[in-house]
Design a protein around this motif. Structure first.
Motif, short mmCIF file in Angstrom:
data_model
loop_
_atom_site.label_atom_id
_atom_site.label_comp_id
_atom_site.label_asym_id
_atom_site.label_seq_id
_atom_site.Cartn_x
_atom_site.Cartn_y
_atom_site.Cartn_z
N HIS A 40 0.85 -1.19 0.09
CA HIS A 40 0.10 0.02 0.02
C HIS A 40 0.74 1.40 0.03
CE1 HIS A 40 -3.19 2.98 0.83
NE2 HIS A 40 -2.18 3.42 1.73
N HIS A 41 0.42 2.25 -0.70
CA HIS A 41 1.27 3.65 -0.89
C HIS A 41 0.19 4.52 -0.83
CE1 HIS A 41 3.31 6.97 -2.64
NE2 HIS A 41 4.50 6.29 -2.37
N ASP A 42 0.26 5.56 -0.07
CA ASP A 42 -1.01 6.72 0.08
C ASP A 42 -1.07 7.37 -1.36
OD1 ASP A 42 -1.70 5.91 2.53
OD2 ASP A 42 -0.43 7.62 3.35
N GLY A 43 0.00 7.32 -2.33
CA GLY A 43 -0.08 8.06 -3.58
C GLY A 43 0.74 9.29 -3.95
N ALA A 44 1.02 9.72 -5.02
CA ALA A 44 1.93 10.86 -5.18
C ALA A 44 1.52 11.45 -6.48
CB ALA A 44 3.13 9.83 -5.54
N ALA A 45 2.08 12.60 -6.71
CA ALA A 45 1.46 13.62 -7.90
C ALA A 45 2.94 14.00 -8.55
CB ALA A 45 0.98 14.71 -7.42
N ALA A 46 2.98 14.17 -9.93
CA ALA A 46 4.22 14.70 -10.54
C ALA A 46 3.77 15.61 -11.60
CB ALA A 46 4.74 13.51 -11.20
N VAL A 47 4.70 16.35 -12.06
CA VAL A 47 4.47 17.61 -12.85
C VAL A 47 5.55 17.52 -14.22
CG1 VAL A 47 5.83 19.13 -11.56
CG2 VAL A 47 3.94 19.89 -12.90
N VAL A 48 5.10 18.17 -15.22
CA VAL A 48 5.91 18.27 -16.57
C VAL A 48 5.90 19.80 -16.34
CG1 VAL A 48 6.14 18.08 -18.94
CG2 VAL A 48 4.99 16.15 -17.40
N PRO A 49 6.89 20.33 -15.97
CA PRO A 49 7.00 21.85 -15.90
C PRO A 49 7.84 22.39 -17.22
CG PRO A 49 8.60 20.75 -14.49
CD PRO A 49 7.97 19.94 -15.22
N VAL A 50 6.84 23.19 -17.98
CA VAL A 50 7.24 23.56 -19.42
C VAL A 50 7.52 25.23 -19.21
CG1 VAL A 50 6.44 23.94 -21.94
CG2 VAL A 50 5.37 21.93 -20.12
N LEU A 51 8.90 25.56 -19.70
CA LEU A 51 9.17 26.86 -19.92
C LEU A 51 8.78 27.51 -21.06
CD1 LEU A 51 13.05 25.98 -18.97
CD2 LEU A 51 11.54 27.22 -17.50
N PRO A 52 8.62 28.58 -21.00
CA PRO A 52 8.16 29.54 -22.30
C PRO A 52 8.69 29.01 -23.58
CG PRO A 52 8.54 31.19 -20.51
CD PRO A 52 9.29 29.65 -19.84
N ASP A 53 10.06 28.37 -23.47
CA ASP A 53 10.72 28.26 -24.81
C ASP A 53 10.39 26.67 -25.18
OD1 ASP A 53 12.34 26.82 -23.17
OD2 ASP A 53 14.15 27.68 -23.63
#
Length: 181
Positions: A40-53
């Motif tokens: 069991h794992h309580d969960g996670a979140a992730a992100v794709v951070p996109v720069l203006p370029d």
């Protein structure tokens, strides 16, 4: 559960800081029994951070299980099981990269290892990045660098990037946002 399989017992084998390991006692319609591992794992979140370029911010950090550094999208464990993934993704973005965003959009949700673990990771895309300050945990050492989607794909298909959430996120981002052009 299905009619063919049912859990008749569960015992906690180990409780750690980020997961719990159980032995599930299973019974099958044909009368057979087996013990299955369940994590069991309580969960996670992730992100794709996109720069203006268009480049994507990635983090390099040491991963004990692999005994080496890996290149990944920023991610982290939910602070509590009912924490919204979007909130967690925004926090991890700032903590790991030193940027924040007022524009987080859900991209995909994935289950990391469905055969024995219930971990769920919600992945978001972050745009309109604004400089903030990196706030790493005491045991976290993270290097941040920006890459083009082509560089990241070369590293995925060349075997440099092996992290499943990162591979899924980068390819989903490209498919959803860049293939439409």
């Amino acid at each position: 559960m299905s009619e063919e399989v049912r859990r008749v017992g569960r015992e906690l084998v180990y409780k750690g800081a980020i997961l719990e390991v159980y032995k599930d006692h299973m019974e099958f319609a044909n009368g057979n029994h087996a013990d299955w591992d369940y994590i069991h794992h309580d969960g996670a979140a992730a992100v794709v951070p996109v720069l203006p370029d268009g480049r994507i911010l990635m983090v390099s950090q040491y991963r004990n299980a692999l005994e080496r550094h890996t290149l990944e999208i920023p991610a982290g464990k939910l602070d509590r099981p009912d924490e919204p993934g979007k909130l967690c993704a925004g926090r991890e973005l700032e903590e790991e990269t030193g940027y924040r965003s007022d524009s987080l959009e859900w991209l995909i949700t994935l289950r990391t290892t469905v055969a024995f673990c219930d971990e769920k990771i919600e992945i978001y895309v972050a745009r309109n990045l604004a400089a903030a300050s990196q706030q790493l945990d005491e045991d976290e050492y993270v290097d941040v660098k920006a890459y083009t989607i082509e560089e990241l794909k070369e590293m995925i298909f060349g075997g440099t990037i092996e992290d499943s959430k990162t591979i899924a996120a980068i390819l989903a981002y490209e498919s959803k946002y860049l293939k439409q052009k």
